[in-house]
Design an enzyme around this catalytic site. Sequence first.
Site, short mmCIF file in Angstrom:
data_model
loop_
_atom_site.label_atom_id
_atom_site.label_comp_id
_atom_site.label_asym_id
_atom_site.label_seq_id
_atom_site.Cartn_x
_atom_site.Cartn_y
_atom_site.Cartn_z
N ARG A 160 0.84 -1.20 0.00
CA ARG A 160 0.00 0.00 0.00
C ARG A 160 0.87 1.25 0.00
O ARG A 160 1.82 1.36 0.78
CB ARG A 160 -0.92 0.02 1.22
CG ARG A 160 -1.80 1.25 1.20
CD ARG A 160 -3.00 1.15 2.06
NE ARG A 160 -3.77 2.39 2.00
CZ ARG A 160 -4.69 2.71 2.86
NH1 ARG A 160 -5.00 1.89 3.82
NH2 ARG A 160 -5.33 3.85 2.75
N ARG A 211 -6.86 -0.17 -3.09
CA ARG A 211 -5.69 -0.51 -2.29
C ARG A 211 -5.61 -2.02 -2.07
O ARG A 211 -6.63 -2.67 -1.93
CB ARG A 211 -5.67 0.22 -0.97
CG ARG A 211 -6.96 0.14 -0.18
CD ARG A 211 -7.02 1.31 0.83
NE ARG A 211 -8.25 1.38 1.55
CZ ARG A 211 -9.34 2.04 1.17
NH1 ARG A 211 -9.36 2.65 0.02
NH2 ARG A 211 -10.41 2.08 1.92
N ASP A 240 -6.00 -2.61 3.69
CA ASP A 240 -6.32 -1.55 4.63
C ASP A 240 -6.45 -2.24 5.98
O ASP A 240 -7.17 -3.24 6.09
CB ASP A 240 -7.64 -0.89 4.23
CG ASP A 240 -7.93 0.40 4.97
OD1 ASP A 240 -7.00 0.98 5.55
OD2 ASP A 240 -9.10 0.81 4.99
N ASP A 299 -7.45 -1.19 9.72
CA ASP A 299 -7.97 -0.11 10.57
C ASP A 299 -8.13 -0.58 12.00
O ASP A 299 -8.71 -1.65 12.25
CB ASP A 299 -9.34 0.36 10.07
CG ASP A 299 -9.25 1.20 8.81
OD1 ASP A 299 -8.22 1.87 8.61
OD2 ASP A 299 -10.22 1.18 8.03
#
Length: 181
Positions: A93, A104, A107, A109
Amino acid sequence: MAAGGAQAGGGVIGYLGLGSNVGDRRANLQWAIELLPRRGVTVLASSSTYDTDPVGEVLDQPDFLNACVRIETDLGPEELLDASKDVERELGRDLEGGVRHGPRPIDVDLLLLGDLELASERLTLPHAQVLARRFVLIPLLELDMDLAVPSGERLADALARLPVDEGVRRAGPPLGVSPAR
């Protein structure tokens, strides 16, 4: 019950959201799970995977594959954020020049970390969108139907209030989680 506090192992229980819409999406999510323990994060469980419509600023892109994982860690919130960003970098990324909400490969989070509430320049806990996104709430509730944010609001109640126009479709079984060593 809130997100969880200290456990017998001494670590804090938290939840991460994983997403990918570039390349082999499931392999990207799985690889992220395998990289986290090298950074002080034990992955305890994974939700099923879900195909989800893009949300945010860039809607014209491939669907995402999303999942949530329950973790245990001794890392502080900023250190856990650093570990998550390191995994994203390792999986390709572009953290510097990438388009916000754009395509992407991965991810990662930080959604919830124990009963911690935090607002810094780099990080907000619980995640600012945890109560507003079906693609986050559905896999989180699969892991624990009684989850609540530190303020006491139940995630199930937040999901019940959301419109059903955000496409979230079960795509496959949970990701593989190695037994704790």
